[in-house]
Design a protein around this motif. Structure first.
Motif, PDB file in Angstrom:
ATOM      1  N   LEU A 106       8.989  41.694 -17.615  1.00  0.00           N
ATOM      2  CA  LEU A 106      10.189  41.252 -18.329  1.00  0.00           C
ATOM      3  C   LEU A 106      10.491  39.787 -18.045  1.00  0.00           C
ATOM      4  O   LEU A 106      10.746  39.404 -16.898  1.00  0.00           O
ATOM      5  CB  LEU A 106      11.368  42.127 -17.906  1.00  0.00           C
ATOM      6  CG  LEU A 106      12.645  42.087 -18.734  1.00  0.00           C
ATOM      7  CD1 LEU A 106      12.374  42.524 -20.165  1.00  0.00           C
ATOM      8  CD2 LEU A 106      13.698  42.985 -18.105  1.00  0.00           C
ATOM      9  N   VAL A 107      10.444  38.949 -19.079  1.00  0.00           N
ATOM     10  CA  VAL A 107      10.727  37.525 -18.931  1.00  0.00           C
ATOM     11  C   VAL A 107      12.215  37.267 -19.184  1.00  0.00           C
ATOM     12  O   VAL A 107      12.732  37.577 -20.260  1.00  0.00           O
ATOM     13  CB  VAL A 107       9.882  36.684 -19.912  1.00  0.00           C
ATOM     14  CG1 VAL A 107      10.213  35.198 -19.751  1.00  0.00           C
ATOM     15  CG2 VAL A 107       8.398  36.916 -19.675  1.00  0.00           C
ATOM     16  N   ILE A 108      12.889  36.724 -18.173  1.00  0.00           N
ATOM     17  CA  ILE A 108      14.324  36.475 -18.267  1.00  0.00           C
ATOM     18  C   ILE A 108      14.574  34.967 -18.273  1.00  0.00           C
ATOM     19  O   ILE A 108      14.173  34.253 -17.351  1.00  0.00           O
ATOM     20  CB  ILE A 108      15.076  37.111 -17.080  1.00  0.00           C
ATOM     21  CG1 ILE A 108      14.862  38.632 -17.078  1.00  0.00           C
ATOM     22  CG2 ILE A 108      16.565  36.795 -17.146  1.00  0.00           C
ATOM     23  CD1 ILE A 108      15.457  39.323 -15.878  1.00  0.00           C
ATOM     24  N   LYS A 109      15.234  34.490 -19.322  1.00  0.00           N
ATOM     25  CA  LYS A 109      15.591  33.074 -19.425  1.00  0.00           C
ATOM     26  C   LYS A 109      16.985  32.880 -18.838  1.00  0.00           C
ATOM     27  O   LYS A 109      17.959  33.450 -19.313  1.00  0.00           O
ATOM     28  CB  LYS A 109      15.554  32.639 -20.888  1.00  0.00           C
ATOM     29  CG  LYS A 109      14.186  32.788 -21.535  1.00  0.00           C
ATOM     30  CD  LYS A 109      14.244  32.432 -23.021  1.00  0.00           C
ATOM     31  CE  LYS A 109      12.885  32.649 -23.676  1.00  0.00           C
ATOM     32  NZ  LYS A 109      12.924  32.362 -25.137  1.00  0.00           N
ATOM     33  N   ASP A 155      20.009  31.776 -21.037  1.00  0.00           N
ATOM     34  CA  ASP A 155      20.476  32.747 -22.018  1.00  0.00           C
ATOM     35  C   ASP A 155      21.186  33.937 -21.383  1.00  0.00           C
ATOM     36  O   ASP A 155      21.898  34.682 -22.070  1.00  0.00           O
ATOM     37  CB  ASP A 155      19.296  33.255 -22.858  1.00  0.00           C
ATOM     38  CG  ASP A 155      18.676  32.156 -23.709  1.00  0.00           C
ATOM     39  OD1 ASP A 155      19.390  31.184 -24.022  1.00  0.00           O
ATOM     40  OD2 ASP A 155      17.478  32.269 -24.042  1.00  0.00           O
ATOM     41  N   THR A 156      20.986  34.141 -20.083  1.00  0.00           N
ATOM     42  CA  THR A 156      21.546  35.332 -19.425  1.00  0.00           C
ATOM     43  C   THR A 156      22.569  35.007 -18.335  1.00  0.00           C
ATOM     44  O   THR A 156      23.164  35.916 -17.769  1.00  0.00           O
ATOM     45  CB  THR A 156      20.416  36.170 -18.795  1.00  0.00           C
ATOM     46  OG1 THR A 156      19.685  35.358 -17.854  1.00  0.00           O
ATOM     47  CG2 THR A 156      19.455  36.677 -19.857  1.00  0.00           C
ATOM     48  N   LYS A 157      22.751  33.717 -18.060  1.00  0.00           N
ATOM     49  CA  LYS A 157      23.642  33.329 -16.959  1.00  0.00           C
ATOM     50  C   LYS A 157      25.048  33.872 -17.154  1.00  0.00           C
ATOM     51  O   LYS A 157      25.669  34.409 -16.238  1.00  0.00           O
ATOM     52  CB  LYS A 157      23.677  31.803 -16.846  1.00  0.00           C
ATOM     53  CG  LYS A 157      24.506  31.304 -15.667  1.00  0.00           C
ATOM     54  CD  LYS A 157      24.444  29.789 -15.557  1.00  0.00           C
ATOM     55  CE  LYS A 157      25.250  29.300 -14.365  1.00  0.00           C
ATOM     56  NZ  LYS A 157      25.203  27.815 -14.235  1.00  0.00           N
ATOM     57  N   ARG A 158      25.582  33.732 -18.392  1.00  0.00           N
ATOM     58  CA  ARG A 158      26.940  34.195 -18.667  1.00  0.00           C
ATOM     59  C   ARG A 158      27.074  35.703 -18.458  1.00  0.00           C
ATOM     60  O   ARG A 158      27.998  36.165 -17.772  1.00  0.00           O
ATOM     61  CB  ARG A 158      27.334  33.854 -20.102  1.00  0.00           C
ATOM     62  CG  ARG A 158      28.729  34.342 -20.510  1.00  0.00           C
ATOM     63  CD  ARG A 158      28.885  34.350 -22.012  1.00  0.00           C
ATOM     64  NE  ARG A 158      27.932  35.259 -22.645  1.00  0.00           N
ATOM     65  CZ  ARG A 158      27.590  35.221 -23.930  1.00  0.00           C
ATOM     66  NH1 ARG A 158      28.100  34.302 -24.715  1.00  0.00           N
ATOM     67  NH2 ARG A 158      26.722  36.100 -24.430  1.00  0.00           N
ATOM     68  N   ASP A 159      26.159  36.473 -19.042  1.00  0.00           N
ATOM     69  CA  ASP A 159      26.257  37.934 -18.969  1.00  0.00           C
ATOM     70  C   ASP A 159      26.030  38.447 -17.552  1.00  0.00           C
ATOM     71  O   ASP A 159      26.657  39.411 -17.126  1.00  0.00           O
ATOM     72  CB  ASP A 159      25.258  38.568 -19.934  1.00  0.00           C
ATOM     73  CG  ASP A 159      25.592  38.242 -21.389  1.00  0.00           C
ATOM     74  OD1 ASP A 159      26.786  38.144 -21.696  1.00  0.00           O
ATOM     75  OD2 ASP A 159      24.663  38.077 -22.190  1.00  0.00           O
ATOM     76  N   PHE A 160      25.107  37.802 -16.812  1.00  0.00           N
ATOM     77  CA  PHE A 160      24.899  38.172 -15.415  1.00  0.00           C
ATOM     78  C   PHE A 160      26.171  37.894 -14.606  1.00  0.00           C
ATOM     79  O   PHE A 160      26.595  38.718 -13.791  1.00  0.00           O
ATOM     80  CB  PHE A 160      23.728  37.388 -14.806  1.00  0.00           C
ATOM     81  CG  PHE A 160      22.449  38.160 -14.739  1.00  0.00           C
ATOM     82  CD1 PHE A 160      22.325  39.279 -13.930  1.00  0.00           C
ATOM     83  CD2 PHE A 160      21.356  37.769 -15.489  1.00  0.00           C
ATOM     84  CE1 PHE A 160      21.144  39.992 -13.859  1.00  0.00           C
ATOM     85  CE2 PHE A 160      20.168  38.476 -15.450  1.00  0.00           C
ATOM     86  CZ  PHE A 160      20.057  39.585 -14.621  1.00  0.00           C
ATOM     87  N   ASN A 195      15.351  31.614  -7.538  1.00  0.00           N
ATOM     88  CA  ASN A 195      14.294  30.609  -7.680  1.00  0.00           C
ATOM     89  C   ASN A 195      14.765  29.493  -8.605  1.00  0.00           C
ATOM     90  O   ASN A 195      15.713  29.648  -9.367  1.00  0.00           O
ATOM     91  CB  ASN A 195      13.001  31.247  -8.213  1.00  0.00           C
ATOM     92  CG  ASN A 195      13.179  31.852  -9.587  1.00  0.00           C
ATOM     93  OD1 ASN A 195      13.209  31.147 -10.588  1.00  0.00           O
ATOM     94  ND2 ASN A 195      13.295  33.184  -9.631  1.00  0.00           N
ATOM     95  N   LYS A 196      14.078  28.352  -8.545  1.00  0.00           N
ATOM     96  CA  LYS A 196      14.502  27.164  -9.281  1.00  0.00           C
ATOM     97  C   LYS A 196      13.951  27.103 -10.704  1.00  0.00           C
ATOM     98  O   LYS A 196      14.349  26.235 -11.481  1.00  0.00           O
ATOM     99  CB  LYS A 196      14.087  25.908  -8.508  1.00  0.00           C
ATOM    100  CG  LYS A 196      14.752  25.778  -7.151  1.00  0.00           C
ATOM    101  CD  LYS A 196      14.320  24.499  -6.442  1.00  0.00           C
ATOM    102  CE  LYS A 196      15.010  24.376  -5.084  1.00  0.00           C
ATOM    103  NZ  LYS A 196      14.602  23.138  -4.367  1.00  0.00           N
ATOM    104  N   LYS A 197      13.039  27.982 -11.049  1.00  0.00           N
ATOM    105  CA  LYS A 197      12.452  27.958 -12.385  1.00  0.00           C
ATOM    106  C   LYS A 197      13.469  28.421 -13.426  1.00  0.00           C
ATOM    107  O   LYS A 197      14.377  29.190 -13.128  1.00  0.00           O
ATOM    108  CB  LYS A 197      11.214  28.857 -12.425  1.00  0.00           C
ATOM    109  CG  LYS A 197      10.091  28.384 -11.514  1.00  0.00           C
ATOM    110  CD  LYS A 197       8.885  29.316 -11.609  1.00  0.00           C
ATOM    111  CE  LYS A 197       7.757  28.828 -10.710  1.00  0.00           C
ATOM    112  NZ  LYS A 197       6.572  29.730 -10.773  1.00  0.00           N
ATOM    113  N   GLU A 198      13.290  27.939 -14.650  1.00  0.00           N
ATOM    114  CA  GLU A 198      14.193  28.296 -15.738  1.00  0.00           C
ATOM    115  C   GLU A 198      13.967  29.725 -16.237  1.00  0.00           C
ATOM    116  O   GLU A 198      14.827  30.302 -16.878  1.00  0.00           O
ATOM    117  CB  GLU A 198      14.034  27.312 -16.903  1.00  0.00           C
ATOM    118  CG  GLU A 198      14.630  25.946 -16.631  1.00  0.00           C
ATOM    119  CD  GLU A 198      16.115  26.008 -16.302  1.00  0.00           C
ATOM    120  OE1 GLU A 198      16.841  26.741 -17.003  1.00  0.00           O
ATOM    121  OE2 GLU A 198      16.545  25.352 -15.339  1.00  0.00           O
TER     122      GLU A 198
END
Length: 317
Positions: free
Chosen positions: A92-95, A98-103, A287-290
């Protein structure tokens, strides 16, 4: 017979929610409501309809163990099993962007419920009060308003046209859906009580396991289908959205109707949910990756955590 009724109840809940979403979405689009608003409201609420029906009915009947257990169990199943199975099928690839708000909202909602529950313990009431329920419902409204306003600017879809379909047909479909959700919820709650009584187990355990898994089936199916179609964001959004609505809308509605008693064991389960929620958030954002890829191994680990937790809950009872 109780098991048969339980299965029938789950079928009515899931199909009722499906019919309600299809019918109400078509009506909304027919009268000119933008698709993005339909998706953020009717569809999101529709996938949480089984949990809402079971929780409200059990709250009205005073079976608050099932109410809180259903919410905690559903969120744990979504976070561990639905997410784990999705990652097991395809990594599962998580961006992050795009998910910061919902998380963030999901983590906030979990912490808020834990804090409100802890305050209830410290005050000696050991309940999630009606005032707590109102606070959760206000947060639900604020969250939905934010979703709608943020999405309006990104909405490039045109309003769907519904051809050759009578509005009356969709209204009937929506009514059938609501009836299915209501009747199914009654059957699930009543049969769960009978099963618990027969085997001498608590309604809390039934809510945490059987009812929670059954009412989370729509999220599991939706996420798996989304993954198979390569829509990773939809799968994750479905999980996060469902968990947030479970905590804010469903728990808020149920406790506003009837204060929910919280036993020590359920408080432990709530603490487990908080740890799992923070762990998954850290897994994605530490982690620091996007982009963060949840691998098959990590998916398997999440499923194993759920199995261990379920065994613990059963042994505890």
């Amino acid at each position: 017979m109780s098991y048969i009724i339980l299965i029938i109840g789950f079928v009515l809940l899931i199909k009722g929610a499906d019919y309600f979403v299809d019918g109400s979405s078509a009506i909304a689009k027919k009268v000119g409501i933008p698709p993005v608003i339909v998706g953020l409201t009717l569809v999101s609420l529709g996938t949480s309809a089984p949990e809402l029906a079971v929780s409200v009915i059990s709250s009205i009947q005073g079976n608050n163990g099932i109410t809180l257990g259903n919410v905690i169990g559903s969120n744990l199943f979504n976070s561990l099993v639905v997410l784990g199975v999705s990652a097991m099928i395809v990594p599962l690839v998580i961006k992050k962007k795009d998910t910061k708000r919902d998380f963030s909202v999901n983590i906030f909602s979990t912490i808020l419920v834990v804090v409100l529950t802890l305050v209830g313990f410290l005050l000696g009431g050991k309940v999630i009060s009606r005032l707590d329920g109102i606070i959760l419902l206000i947060c639900t409204l604020i969250y939905m308003v934010i979703l709608i306003f943020q999405s309006k600017g990104n909405n490039s879809e045109e309003i769907s046209e519904i051809e050759d379909i009578k509005l009356s047909t969709k209204i009937i479909l929506s009514i059938i859906g609501v009836a299915g959700i209501t009747i199914g919820g009654q059957l699930v709650v009543n049969s769960s009580k009978e099963i618990a009584t027969t085997f001498g187990i608590s309604d809390k355990l039934i809510g945490l396991t059987i009812v929670a898994i059954g009412t989370s089936l729509p999220e599991l199916v939706t996420s798996v289908v989304a993954i198979l179609k390569g829509e990773d964001d939809i799968a994750l959004g479905n999980i996060l959205g469902s968990n947030t609505f479970n905590l804010l809308l469903i728990l808020g509605t149920a406790s506003a109707i009837n204060p929910i008693k919280v036993s020590t064991s359920l408080f432990i389960d709530l603490a487990v949910l908080l740890v799992v929620t923070l762990f998954i958030g850290a897994l994605v954002f530490i982690n620091k990756k996007e982009e963060k890829t949840i691998s098959r191994k990590e998916g398997f680990l999440l499923i194993m955590v759920y199995i261990v937790y379920t065994v613990y809950v059963i042994m505890r009872n």
